[in-house]
Design a protein around this motif. Structure first.
Motif, mmCIF file in Angstrom:
data_model
loop_
_atom_site.group_PDB
_atom_site.id
_atom_site.type_symbol
_atom_site.label_atom_id
_atom_site.label_comp_id
_atom_site.label_asym_id
_atom_site.label_seq_id
_atom_site.Cartn_x
_atom_site.Cartn_y
_atom_site.Cartn_z
ATOM 1 N N ALA A 43 0.839 -1.206 0.000
ATOM 2 C CA ALA A 43 0.000 0.000 0.000
ATOM 3 C C ALA A 43 0.871 1.252 0.000
ATOM 4 O O ALA A 43 0.582 2.232 -0.689
ATOM 5 N N VAL A 44 1.957 1.218 0.754
ATOM 6 C CA VAL A 44 2.887 2.361 0.768
ATOM 7 C C VAL A 44 3.523 2.533 -0.604
ATOM 8 O O VAL A 44 3.589 3.645 -1.150
ATOM 9 N N ALA A 45 3.955 1.373 -1.171
ATOM 10 C CA ALA A 45 4.609 1.422 -2.487
ATOM 11 C C ALA A 45 3.661 1.996 -3.528
ATOM 12 O O ALA A 45 4.072 2.748 -4.417
ATOM 13 N N ALA A 46 2.377 1.632 -3.412
ATOM 14 C CA ALA A 46 1.387 2.102 -4.387
ATOM 15 C C ALA A 46 0.880 3.511 -4.049
ATOM 16 O O ALA A 46 -0.017 4.026 -4.706
ATOM 17 N N VAL A 98 -1.304 4.843 0.920
ATOM 18 C CA VAL A 98 -1.130 5.512 2.213
ATOM 19 C C VAL A 98 0.232 6.187 2.210
ATOM 20 O O VAL A 98 1.109 5.864 1.406
ATOM 21 N N ASP A 99 0.402 7.169 3.106
ATOM 22 C CA ASP A 99 1.666 7.897 3.149
ATOM 23 C C ASP A 99 2.723 7.133 3.941
ATOM 24 O O ASP A 99 3.920 7.307 3.712
ATOM 25 N N ALA A 100 2.254 6.321 4.907
ATOM 26 C CA ALA A 100 3.209 5.561 5.729
ATOM 27 C C ALA A 100 2.488 4.366 6.345
ATOM 28 O O ALA A 100 1.252 4.348 6.395
ATOM 29 N N ALA A 101 3.249 3.395 6.767
ATOM 30 C CA ALA A 101 2.651 2.241 7.454
ATOM 31 C C ALA A 101 3.397 2.001 8.754
ATOM 32 O O ALA A 101 4.643 2.006 8.788
ATOM 33 N N LEU A 102 2.616 1.868 9.808
ATOM 34 C CA LEU A 102 3.219 1.637 11.118
ATOM 35 C C LEU A 102 3.065 0.147 11.452
ATOM 36 O O LEU A 102 1.950 -0.376 11.479
ATOM 37 N N LEU A 103 4.220 -0.519 11.643
ATOM 38 C CA LEU A 103 4.190 -1.969 11.878
ATOM 39 C C LEU A 103 4.450 -2.232 13.358
ATOM 40 O O LEU A 103 5.390 -1.672 13.937
ATOM 41 N N GLY A 104 3.608 -3.109 13.955
ATOM 42 C CA GLY A 104 3.795 -3.520 15.358
ATOM 43 C C GLY A 104 3.938 -2.381 16.324
ATOM 44 O O GLY A 104 4.941 -2.286 17.038
#
Lengths: 303, 412
Positions: free
Chosen positions: B116-119, B122-128
């Motif tokens: 989703a970030v690559a596409a 979204v502007d960023a993804a927060l993991l864990g």
């Protein structure tokens, strides 16, 4: 009746008009002549309210010319003037409306007058695109478009070619036939002589001669007699009583007879010298009358 | 003239017959005719149309510019993998503090979030976020977003630890904001609107003042004025010209005002529409008074010369007064209560530009505005009277420059 009555006007110490007066009857064409600076333009500008007379007034039908009357006068100023960037037809409509016509009739009159003066195809063009001759026609159309009751035209013929002169003359004569009094000034005296019922000659701020051309001739100082006597010796007429020799060139003699002199005695004297090939009263042209009137009476200048 | 003149079929044969459709015009009718000609000639003038279009485009451009400046980029979207609803709430709360609305999107696994970030969905993804080592995935570095997420995660972690330690957190108290200068924020906005209005007012005064001046000289230089004055009095010609061009100027002002107000409301640039409209109306009203003043001055000045080339020399003094008023108005926008602004807002000729700014700044009392208007109207009466005399006196004197004194004394 259009009456100019006792107009006086001075610009500073320069007395331009000193009692100019004449009248023009309905349907009459009045030619207004005078040397440069004699005051013709000032007289017309006073009639149009563009200059104020120090004394005297201009009347139409017995009442002083005011704003309302002026809207019924067609005027052509000496300095031609129209809107350079306005279309011809629109311009004519505008002036017709300023003279009191309603929108519809004004537009129709503009079309009609443009056509009559040969400007039909130029109607949608801006004035500045037209040749000077055509601009002059528009100027005339602007004076005529409201079907005025009076026409006052300052040098309407100047700058026109002979065909243009004829066409303008015809248009003015037609206005006279309609019963409109026409006043125009001109330097072209032959034209004035040909067209006008009445002539006024302005000199030194006064009308020095006015009337019909025959009247002016009758009033003209001393009639002239032309006698051609090819075999007569030079000075053959010098001794005749009551006769003044105006010019003599190889027997072609112009004589001026004092009042009471019998022209038949002159003829007898001429026959005594030999054959007479020409013997006739000479009608002075308007040019000669003009010259006579303008240069005459130097005493008046002093006064 | 080649065409022979034909006898018109309708030509009346008697003298002095009344031409159909002719009636003497009243003074008002002559004024209307002159005004009508001014409007119809000007409205078809290409230069005028292009100029008007440019002005409207400028106003629209200014609005769009405002929108771009205000928004400062789109709202950030942050993808979250793992963690509970508290994470999303924390991110949004943090965003609010920074003045942006954060959209939170939940993803089931890391791969989905990364793609989703690559596409750029979204502007960023927060993991864990709740784990020991939370990870923020971005396409490229964004310090603002990083700070936002960092703070949210920190806050979350602190409150988690405190909860684990048995500390019950009270909600932090909300800070109540009190500004000392009453509604200063709103007035700033109004002042900016007034300033834009004054720029417009100034441009239109110069433009239409020039139109009046050029029109007067055109009639004088082409000598058409002789024909006109044979049918009307000088004041009728002057009034028609000023009224005609004035209506056109007012129409242009109103079109721009409507475009500006509607645009501002549509783009949501202003916060208080009522005040915006009030300020715009004030500027329009001051334009009317200012135009009456300057048009009369320009017309009288222009009547002194006979050539367009000489026009500059006679209208420069009045133009300079306009420029001075404009400069003071800009000053007044920064310091509406300065002595300079206060004094000049009463001076006729300057007041149309300075007073609207003071009014918008909330600095001028009603009586002050009233006084400025009365002074201005008095000045207009004087200018129309003297200017009308100068105009009438100078109109028929062509060739060379007529002095002011000569024109005043001149009788035809």
């Amino acid at each position: 009746m259009l009456e100019f009555d006792g107009l006086h006007k001075a610009y500073g110490s320069n007395q331009v008009l000193q009692g100019v007066g004449f009248s023009v009857a309905p349907g009459q064409m009045f030619g207004f002549c005078g040397s440069n600076g004699a005051g013709k333009t000032t007289t017309m500008r006073i009639a149009m309210g563009l200059a104020r007379a120090d004394a005297g007034e201009v009347r139409w039908d017995g009442r002083p010319v005011d704003e309302e009357v002026r809207r019924r006068i067609g005027y052509m100023p000496e300095e031609r003037g129209l809107y350079p960037k306005m279309e011809v037809g629109e311009q004519l409509t505008y002036f017709a409306r300023l003279h009191g016509m309603a929108a519809g009739p004004a537009a129709r009159a503009a079309v009609e007058w443009a056509d009559r003066l040969g400007l039909g195809e130029r109607r949608a063009e801006r004035l500045e695109k037209l040749s000077l001759g055509n601009q002059q026609r528009v100027q005339l159309a602007a004076a005529l478009v409201s079907e005025p009751d009076v026409l006052i035209l300052d040098e309407p013929f100047s700058g026109l070619d002979p065909v243009g002169v004829d066409s303008l003359a015809e248009a003015l004569l037609e206005q006279c036939r309609r019963g409109v009094p026409v006043v125009f000034s001109s330097h072209q005296l032959d034209l004035v002589e040909r067209l006008c019922d009445a002539v006024g000659i302005l000199a030194r701020g006064r009308i020095v001669a006015s009337g019909t051309v025959p009247e002016l001739r009758a009033a003209g100082a001393g009639r002239q007699l032309r006698v051609v006597v090819p075999q007569a010796p030079h000075g053959w007429a010098a001794e005749l009583p009551g006769v003044r020799v105006v010019s003599e060139q190889r027997g072609d003699t112009v004589l001026e007879l004092l009042p009471g002199t019998d022209d038949q005695q002159v003829l007898a004297a001429a026959l005594a010298t030999g054959p007479v090939t020409h013997f006739a009263w000479r009608e002075p042209t308007l040019v000669e009358l003009f010259r006579g009137a303008v240069t005459a009476t130097p005493a008046e200048v002093a006064a | 003239m080649t065409a022979p003149v034909q006898t018109p079929s309708s030509a009346p044969t008697t003298a002095r017959s009344v031409t159909p459709g002719t009636s003497p015009n009243s003074a008002a009718a002559q004024v209307r005719l002159v005004a009508g000609r001014e409007v119809s000639t000007r409205i078809r003038d290409k230069g005028f149309l292009i100029g008007s279009a440019v002005l409207i485009l400028l106003i629209l451009g200014m609005l769009v510019f405002q929108v771009v400046i205000n928004s400062g980029g789109p709202d950030p979207r942050i993808g979250v993998v793992g963690g509970d609803a508290a994470v999303g709430q924390a991110l949004q709360a943090q965003g609010e503090g920074l003045g942006t609305d954060v959209d939170v999107v939940d993803y089931d696994d890391e791969a989905a979030a990364r793609s989703a970030v690559a596409a750029e969905e979204v502007d960023a993804a927060l993991l864990g976020p709740a784990g020991a080592q939370p990870e923020l995935v971005l396409l490229r570095g964004d310090p603002q977003l990083e700070a936002l997420v960092q703070s949210a995660v920190q806050g979350l972690s602190v409150s988690d630890q405190l909860t684990a330690a048995g500390v019950q957190l009270q909600p932090a108290p909300q800070v109540d904001v009190v500004t000392l200068a009453a509604d200063s924020e709103d007035n700033t906005e109004a002042t900016i609107v007034a300033l834009v209005g004054v720029v417009l007012l100034y441009s239109l005064l110069i433009l239409f003042g020039q139109f009046v001046a050029q029109g007067v000289v055109e009639e004088k230089s082409s000598r058409v004025v002789e024909l006109l004055l044979a049918t009307m009095k000088p004041w009728q010609l002057l009034a028609g010209k000023i009224i005609g061009l004035g209506l056109l100027g007012l129409a242009q002002m109103l079109v721009i005002a409507v475009v500006g107000v509607v645009g501002a409301l549509a783009f949501d640039v202003v916060e208080l529409p009522g005040q915006l409209i009030g300020t715009v109306l004030t500027v329009v009203a001051w334009f009317v008074v200012g135009y009456a003043f300057y048009a009369s001055v320009f017309a009288a000045a222009a009547s002194l010369v006979s050539r367009q080339e000489d026009l500059g020399s006679v209208i420069t003094p009045a133009s300079i007064v306009l420029v001075i008023g404009f400069v003071i108005a800009i000053q007044a926008a920064q310091d509406p209560s300065s002595t300079l602004a206060t004094v000049t807002s009463y001076i006729p000729g300057l007041s149309p530009m300075v007073m609207p700014v003071r009014q918008a700044a909330g600095d001028a009392a009603l009586w002050e505005v009233g006084l400025a208007v009365v002074l201005m109207v008095l000045a207009i009466a004087v200018v129309v009277r003297i200017g009308g005399r100068v105009y009438a006196g100078a109109l028929l004197r062509t060739g060379g420059k007529v002095t002011f004194r000569e024109a005043l004394k001149a009788e035809r």
